[in-house]
Motif scaffolding. Sequence first.
Motif, short mmCIF file in Angstrom:
data_model
loop_
_atom_site.label_atom_id
_atom_site.label_comp_id
_atom_site.label_asym_id
_atom_site.label_seq_id
_atom_site.Cartn_x
_atom_site.Cartn_y
_atom_site.Cartn_z
N ALA A 13 0.82 -1.22 0.00
CA ALA A 13 0.00 0.00 0.00
C ALA A 13 0.85 1.27 0.00
O ALA A 13 0.49 2.26 -0.65
N ALA A 14 1.97 1.26 0.69
CA ALA A 14 2.84 2.45 0.72
C ALA A 14 3.40 2.73 -0.67
O ALA A 14 3.44 3.88 -1.11
N ALA A 15 3.82 1.69 -1.36
CA ALA A 15 4.29 1.86 -2.74
C ALA A 15 3.13 2.30 -3.63
O ALA A 15 3.30 3.13 -4.52
N GLY A 16 1.95 1.74 -3.39
CA GLY A 16 0.77 2.11 -4.16
C GLY A 16 0.38 3.56 -3.99
O GLY A 16 -0.11 4.20 -4.93
N GLU A 17 0.62 4.11 -2.81
CA GLU A 17 0.34 5.53 -2.57
C GLU A 17 1.20 6.40 -3.49
O GLU A 17 0.73 7.42 -4.02
N LYS A 18 2.43 5.99 -3.70
CA LYS A 18 3.33 6.74 -4.60
C LYS A 18 2.84 6.63 -6.05
O LYS A 18 2.93 7.59 -6.81
N ILE A 19 2.33 5.47 -6.43
CA ILE A 19 1.80 5.28 -7.78
C ILE A 19 0.54 6.12 -7.96
O ILE A 19 0.30 6.68 -9.03
N PHE A 20 -0.27 6.23 -6.91
CA PHE A 20 -1.53 6.97 -6.98
C PHE A 20 -1.32 8.46 -7.28
O PHE A 20 -2.23 9.12 -7.76
N VAL A 21 -0.12 8.95 -7.07
CA VAL A 21 0.18 10.36 -7.37
C VAL A 21 -0.24 10.69 -8.80
O VAL A 21 -0.82 11.75 -9.05
N GLN A 22 0.01 9.79 -9.74
CA GLN A 22 -0.38 10.06 -11.13
C GLN A 22 -1.89 10.00 -11.32
O GLN A 22 -2.42 10.62 -12.24
N CYS A 23 -2.60 9.30 -10.46
CA CYS A 23 -4.06 9.18 -10.55
C CYS A 23 -4.76 10.43 -9.98
O CYS A 23 -5.88 10.74 -10.36
N ARG A 24 -4.06 11.10 -9.06
CA ARG A 24 -4.65 12.26 -8.37
C ARG A 24 -5.01 13.41 -9.29
O ARG A 24 -5.79 14.27 -8.90
N ALA A 25 -4.49 13.43 -10.47
CA ALA A 25 -4.87 14.49 -11.42
C ALA A 25 -6.36 14.41 -11.71
O ALA A 25 -6.99 15.44 -11.99
N CYS A 26 -6.94 13.22 -11.58
CA CYS A 26 -8.36 13.03 -11.91
C CYS A 26 -9.19 12.44 -10.77
O CYS A 26 -10.40 12.63 -10.73
N HIS A 27 -8.57 11.67 -9.87
CA HIS A 27 -9.30 10.92 -8.84
C HIS A 27 -8.84 11.30 -7.44
O HIS A 27 -7.69 11.63 -7.23
N GLN A 28 -9.77 11.17 -6.49
CA GLN A 28 -9.44 11.39 -5.08
C GLN A 28 -9.89 10.20 -4.24
O GLN A 28 -10.81 9.47 -4.62
N VAL A 29 -9.23 10.03 -3.10
CA VAL A 29 -9.61 9.07 -2.08
C VAL A 29 -9.50 9.75 -0.73
O VAL A 29 -8.85 10.78 -0.60
N GLY A 30 -10.15 9.18 0.25
CA GLY A 30 -10.08 9.72 1.60
C GLY A 30 -11.40 10.35 2.02
O GLY A 30 -12.34 10.46 1.22
N GLU A 31 -11.46 10.75 3.28
CA GLU A 31 -12.71 11.26 3.85
C GLU A 31 -13.18 12.57 3.23
O GLU A 31 -14.37 12.86 3.26
N THR A 32 -12.29 13.34 2.65
CA THR A 32 -12.69 14.62 2.04
C THR A 32 -12.72 14.54 0.51
O THR A 32 -12.84 15.57 -0.15
N ALA A 33 -12.64 13.34 -0.04
CA ALA A 33 -12.58 13.15 -1.49
C ALA A 33 -13.85 13.67 -2.17
O ALA A 33 -14.95 13.54 -1.64
N LYS A 34 -13.62 14.25 -3.33
CA LYS A 34 -14.72 14.75 -4.16
C LYS A 34 -14.49 14.28 -5.59
O LYS A 34 -13.37 14.02 -6.00
#
Length: 132
Positions: free
Chosen positions: A26-47
């Motif tokens: 999951a920690a490595a996946g969080e680094k990969i998710f950086v490229q996804c954040r341009a379009c997607h969010q996760v977490g309690e405040t995600a929109k």
Amino acid sequence: MNRIAAAAFIFAALGGAAHAQTAGDAAAGEKIFVQCRACHQVGETAKNGVGPVLNGLFGRKSGTIEGYNYSDANKNSGIVWDEKVFAEYIQNPRAKIPGTKMIYAGLKDEKRIADLTAFLKQFDKDGKKAAQ
């Protein structure tokens, strides 16, 4: 007979090692998710943004996040997200769901897909991170 037993042991050991390699970090996946954040969010405040929120992705029917304007292809795909379907999709979204709005060349590396999956699986539908 001993050769057969030894071969079976080696085969099982290698198969187990290969399976362990595909377990996600999951920690490595969080680094990969950086490229996804341009379009997607996760977490309690995600929109919703360019893409839908990815909280609670696994086990969810495709095209069902309230407030996101999905393509008809996505809404009508009949997909329920699990690890296998997500891995196929993230490798080539337009091949898995022709007509999807998602513009992404694809993540091809199985280990990186497993890591991204492990990261996303941490978030329940409300964006709360599961205890580790």
